[in-house]
Design a protein around this motif. Structure first.
Motif, PDB file in Angstrom:
ATOM      1  N   THR A 188       2.950   4.071  -1.990  1.00 42.88           N
ATOM      2  CA  THR A 188       2.846   5.802  -1.620  1.00 42.88           C
ATOM      3  C   THR A 188       2.284   6.464  -0.672  1.00 42.88           C
ATOM      4  O   THR A 188       2.181   7.295  -0.233  1.00 42.88           O
ATOM      5  CB  THR A 188       3.939   6.586  -3.141  1.00 42.88           C
ATOM      6  N   SER A 189       1.301   5.663  -0.286  1.00 45.18           N
ATOM      7  CA  SER A 189      -0.036   6.266  -0.008  1.00 45.18           C
ATOM      8  C   SER A 189       0.959   6.246   1.572  1.00 45.18           C
ATOM      9  O   SER A 189      -0.060   7.248   2.864  1.00 45.18           O
ATOM     10  CB  SER A 189      -1.254   5.250   0.126  1.00 45.18           C
ATOM     11  N   SER A 190       1.623   6.297   1.908  1.00 43.86           N
ATOM     12  CA  SER A 190       1.655   6.069   3.265  1.00 43.86           C
ATOM     13  C   SER A 190       2.211   7.756   3.863  1.00 43.86           C
ATOM     14  O   SER A 190       2.184   7.451   4.551  1.00 43.86           O
ATOM     15  CB  SER A 190       3.147   5.098   3.542  1.00 43.86           C
ATOM     16  N   PHE A 204       8.017  -1.256  -2.905  1.00 43.75           N
ATOM     17  CA  PHE A 204       8.441  -2.669  -2.730  1.00 43.75           C
ATOM     18  C   PHE A 204       6.829  -3.410  -2.471  1.00 43.75           C
ATOM     19  O   PHE A 204       6.698  -3.463  -1.898  1.00 43.75           O
ATOM     20  CB  PHE A 204       9.498  -2.580  -1.635  1.00 43.75           C
ATOM     21  N   ARG A 205       6.924  -4.645  -3.603  1.00 44.25           N
ATOM     22  CA  ARG A 205       6.473  -5.348  -3.252  1.00 44.25           C
ATOM     23  C   ARG A 205       7.386  -7.361  -3.295  1.00 44.25           C
ATOM     24  O   ARG A 205       7.631  -7.419  -4.344  1.00 44.25           O
ATOM     25  CB  ARG A 205       4.832  -5.604  -3.905  1.00 44.25           C
ATOM     26  N   ASN A 206       6.117  -7.568  -2.680  1.00 46.03           N
ATOM     27  CA  ASN A 206       7.208  -9.115  -2.720  1.00 46.03           C
ATOM     28  C   ASN A 206       6.635 -10.145  -3.993  1.00 46.03           C
ATOM     29  O   ASN A 206       5.190 -11.240  -3.844  1.00 46.03           O
ATOM     30  CB  ASN A 206       6.661 -10.103  -1.351  1.00 46.03           C
ATOM     31  N   PHE A 260     -12.390  -0.693  -5.890  1.00 42.71           N
ATOM     32  CA  PHE A 260     -12.066  -0.902  -4.163  1.00 42.71           C
ATOM     33  C   PHE A 260     -10.787  -0.479  -3.106  1.00 42.71           C
ATOM     34  O   PHE A 260     -10.413  -0.645  -4.105  1.00 42.71           O
ATOM     35  CB  PHE A 260     -12.992  -2.329  -3.316  1.00 42.71           C
ATOM     36  N   PHE A 261     -11.185   0.264  -2.551  1.00 38.55           N
ATOM     37  CA  PHE A 261      -9.506   0.474  -1.965  1.00 38.55           C
ATOM     38  C   PHE A 261      -9.678   0.240  -0.241  1.00 38.55           C
ATOM     39  O   PHE A 261     -11.181   2.089  -0.183  1.00 38.55           O
ATOM     40  CB  PHE A 261      -9.272   1.915  -2.443  1.00 38.55           C
ATOM     41  N   PRO A 262      -8.804   0.220   0.993  1.00 37.46           N
ATOM     42  CA  PRO A 262      -9.434   0.322   1.606  1.00 37.46           C
ATOM     43  C   PRO A 262      -9.493   1.936   2.526  1.00 37.46           C
ATOM     44  O   PRO A 262     -10.198   1.643   2.994  1.00 37.46           O
ATOM     45  CB  PRO A 262      -8.381  -0.868   2.723  1.00 37.46           C
ATOM     46  N   PHE A 263      -9.080   2.615   1.600  1.00 37.26           N
ATOM     47  CA  PHE A 263      -9.010   4.083   2.176  1.00 37.26           C
ATOM     48  C   PHE A 263      -9.814   5.055   1.498  1.00 37.26           C
ATOM     49  O   PHE A 263      -9.383   5.639   1.924  1.00 37.26           O
ATOM     50  CB  PHE A 263      -7.382   4.404   2.135  1.00 37.26           C
ATOM     51  N   THR A 264     -10.808   4.772   0.538  1.00 35.60           N
ATOM     52  CA  THR A 264     -10.919   5.455   0.221  1.00 35.60           C
ATOM     53  C   THR A 264     -12.640   4.993  -0.111  1.00 35.60           C
ATOM     54  O   THR A 264     -12.753   3.806   0.144  1.00 35.60           O
ATOM     55  CB  THR A 264     -10.739   6.078  -1.212  1.00 35.60           C
ATOM     56  N   GLU A 265     -13.509   5.262  -0.047  1.00 35.08           N
ATOM     57  CA  GLU A 265     -14.504   5.438  -0.708  1.00 35.08           C
ATOM     58  C   GLU A 265     -16.031   6.458  -0.556  1.00 35.08           C
ATOM     59  O   GLU A 265     -15.914   7.301  -0.379  1.00 35.08           O
ATOM     60  CB  GLU A 265     -15.420   4.853   1.057  1.00 35.08           C
ATOM     61  N   PHE A 279      -9.921  13.907  -1.229  1.00 38.47           N
ATOM     62  CA  PHE A 279      -9.911  13.113  -3.122  1.00 38.47           C
ATOM     63  C   PHE A 279      -8.302  12.891  -2.680  1.00 38.47           C
ATOM     64  O   PHE A 279      -7.138  12.949  -2.706  1.00 38.47           O
ATOM     65  CB  PHE A 279     -10.420  13.132  -4.500  1.00 38.47           C
ATOM     66  N   ALA A 280      -8.401  11.519  -3.309  1.00 39.76           N
ATOM     67  CA  ALA A 280      -6.873  10.695  -3.192  1.00 39.76           C
ATOM     68  C   ALA A 280      -6.893  10.074  -4.388  1.00 39.76           C
ATOM     69  O   ALA A 280      -7.614   9.354  -5.261  1.00 39.76           O
ATOM     70  CB  ALA A 280      -6.310   9.663  -1.907  1.00 39.76           C
ATOM     71  N   PHE A 281      -5.706   9.912  -4.728  1.00 41.20           N
ATOM     72  CA  PHE A 281      -4.846   9.119  -6.390  1.00 41.20           C
ATOM     73  C   PHE A 281      -4.307   8.197  -6.243  1.00 41.20           C
ATOM     74  O   PHE A 281      -3.113   8.912  -5.735  1.00 41.20           O
ATOM     75  CB  PHE A 281      -5.296   9.709  -7.934  1.00 41.20           C
TER      76      PHE A 281
HETATM   77  N1  DAH Z   1      -2.285   2.593  -2.897  1.00 44.41           N
HETATM   78  C1  DAH Z   1      -2.841   1.866  -4.470  1.00 44.41           C
HETATM   79  C2  DAH Z   1      -2.036   0.782  -4.494  1.00 44.41           C
HETATM   80  O1  DAH Z   1      -0.732   0.689  -4.645  1.00 44.41           O
HETATM   81  C3  DAH Z   1      -3.106   3.333  -5.510  1.00 44.41           C
HETATM   82  C4  DAH Z   1      -4.128   4.356  -4.905  1.00 44.41           C
HETATM   83  C5  DAH Z   1      -5.661   3.495  -5.211  1.00 44.41           C
HETATM   84  C6  DAH Z   1      -3.649   5.140  -4.060  1.00 44.41           C
HETATM   85  C7  DAH Z   1      -6.282   4.536  -4.649  1.00 44.41           C
HETATM   86  C8  DAH Z   1      -4.646   5.870  -3.403  1.00 44.41           C
HETATM   87  C9  DAH Z   1      -6.441   5.876  -4.441  1.00 44.41           C
HETATM   88  O2  DAH Z   1      -4.414   7.697  -3.291  1.00 44.41           O
HETATM   89  O3  DAH Z   1      -6.703   6.795  -3.438  1.00 44.41           O
HETATM   90  O4  DAH Z   1      -1.992   0.641  -5.456  1.00 44.41           O
END
Ligand code: DAH
Length: 338
Positions: A167-169, A191-193, A245-250, A302-304
């Motif tokens: 749902t980060s989209s 959805f994931r394969n 690690f996530f590409p969208f957060t640091e 921040f995001a989660f």
């Molecule tokens: N999108 C990540 C996942 O599907 C979960 C997630 C991790 C969302 C870190 C975030 C974030 O916004 O900051 O596993």
């Protein structure tokens, strides 16, 4: 003539109508203008005078008999129709079974409620997405494995149209159309394969969170998530953030909560660690802010993101993900009072 009368008598005795229509057809066949009994009455005029007394008696008997039988059966149909129209009000009512909320809805609503109390608004987005909103804007490198057919469902083999894998989209869509301050949560189906098993499913639910303003820090995130953990799992809950690690957060982190089953001592639910992993989080990468048109020198955020199935599993100790999708009322009924 006598045998004709006897035969007709037998026929009348044996006749029972199943429907009012059958009864009426029988009446016409016996007493109608061309009916069997009417025909015998017609012939009665032609028989010898010495037979008239006996035959007349017999004929009248049959006529009375058929009329009685028709009347009885008609009454039966009439009274059974009454039964339908006027039910017995003294009978106990049949118990209607009332449906219950699905554990995913209960848990999802609980998460939403906690964050709305903190002033987060709810945002939505499409399940069928494009590469930009799911990957590119979120700083996924072009060769990231999530972009592979093995991990993502593509629509009509088009590498640009896909079912969102997280749902980060939605955070991308919100940032593109809204200026900071932004404070949203985004619940939705992803959805994931994946091969379906007790621990993995190709469809599941996430709640994403995003907070962007001036001077938003890691400490703000930690405090917000601690509040969430205590509201969700109880006031004595502790949290722990592990580097990730996530590409969208640091920087990125994974958040654990103290195991509420064993109180942190170690049990088979927390695999003897005393901690349960519940979500991923981090400070939004400046590349993501810039990709969505937000000045990363002025704003931070921040995001989660968390899996609803996983939280529901921890809440109720559900051991198999497949139970959520099987619609087995024996499973669902257990949440009637939740
Ligand atoms: N999108 C990540 C996942 O599907 C979960 C997630 C991790 C969302 C870190 C975030 C974030 O916004 O900051 O596993």
């Amino acid at each position: 003539m006598k045998t004709r009368i006897e035969q007709l008598k037998k026929k009348i005795e044996q006749f029972t109508a199943q429907t009012p229509r059958e009864l009426e057809e029988f009446r016409i066949a016996v007493l109608g203008k061309k009916g069997e009994l009417t025909a015998i009455f017609d012939d009665f005029k032609n028989i010898a005078a010495e037979q008239k007394k006996e035959m007349g008696k017999l004929l009248n008997e049959v006529k009375n008999m058929v009329q009685d039988r028709l009347k009885n059966q008609k009454e039966m149909f009439d009274s059974s129709a009454d039964d339908v129209l006027v039910p017995d009000k003294t009978l106990p009512a049949s118990a209607e079974s009332i449906g219950s909320r699905h554990p995913i809805s209960i848990t999802g609503n609980e998460i939403i409620e906690i964050f709305t109390r903190l002033g987060f608004a709810i945002a939505d987005g499409p399940e069928i997405e494009d590469d930009w909103h799911v990957f590119s804007a979120l700083n996924f490198p072009p060769d990231h494995p999530a972009r592979d057919m093995q991990d993502t469902f593509f629509v009509e083999r088009n590498p640009d149209i896909l079912l969102r894998t997280h749902t980060s989209s939605i955070q991308v869509r919100v940032m593109e159309r809204q200026k900071p301050p932004i404070r949203v949560i985004c619940p939705g189906r992803v959805f994931r394969n994946e091969a379906i098993s007790a621990r993995a499913h190709c469809i599941f639910h996430q709640v994403e969170g995003l907070y962007i303003d001036r001077n938003v820090s890691f400490a703000d995130m930690k405090q917000t998530l601690l509040y969430f953990a205590r509201e969700m799992f109880g006031e004595n809950t502790e949290i722990r953030l592990r580097p990730s690690f996530f590409p969208f957060t640091e920087p990125s982190a994974e958040m654990d909560v103290s195991c509420k089953i064993c109180g942190g001592k170690g049990c088979n639910i927390c695999k003897n660690t005393g901690w349960l992993e519940v979500l991923g989080c981090g400070i939004v990468d400046p590349n993501v802010l810039e990709a969505c048109g937000i000045d990363s020198h002025q704003y931070t955020g921040f995001a989660f993101g968390m899996g609803v199935e996983r939280l529901a599993m921890l809440k109720w100790q559900i051991k198999d993900l497949r139970l959520y999708f099987e619609n087995d009322v024996r499973f669902l009924k257990q949440f009637e009072t939740a």
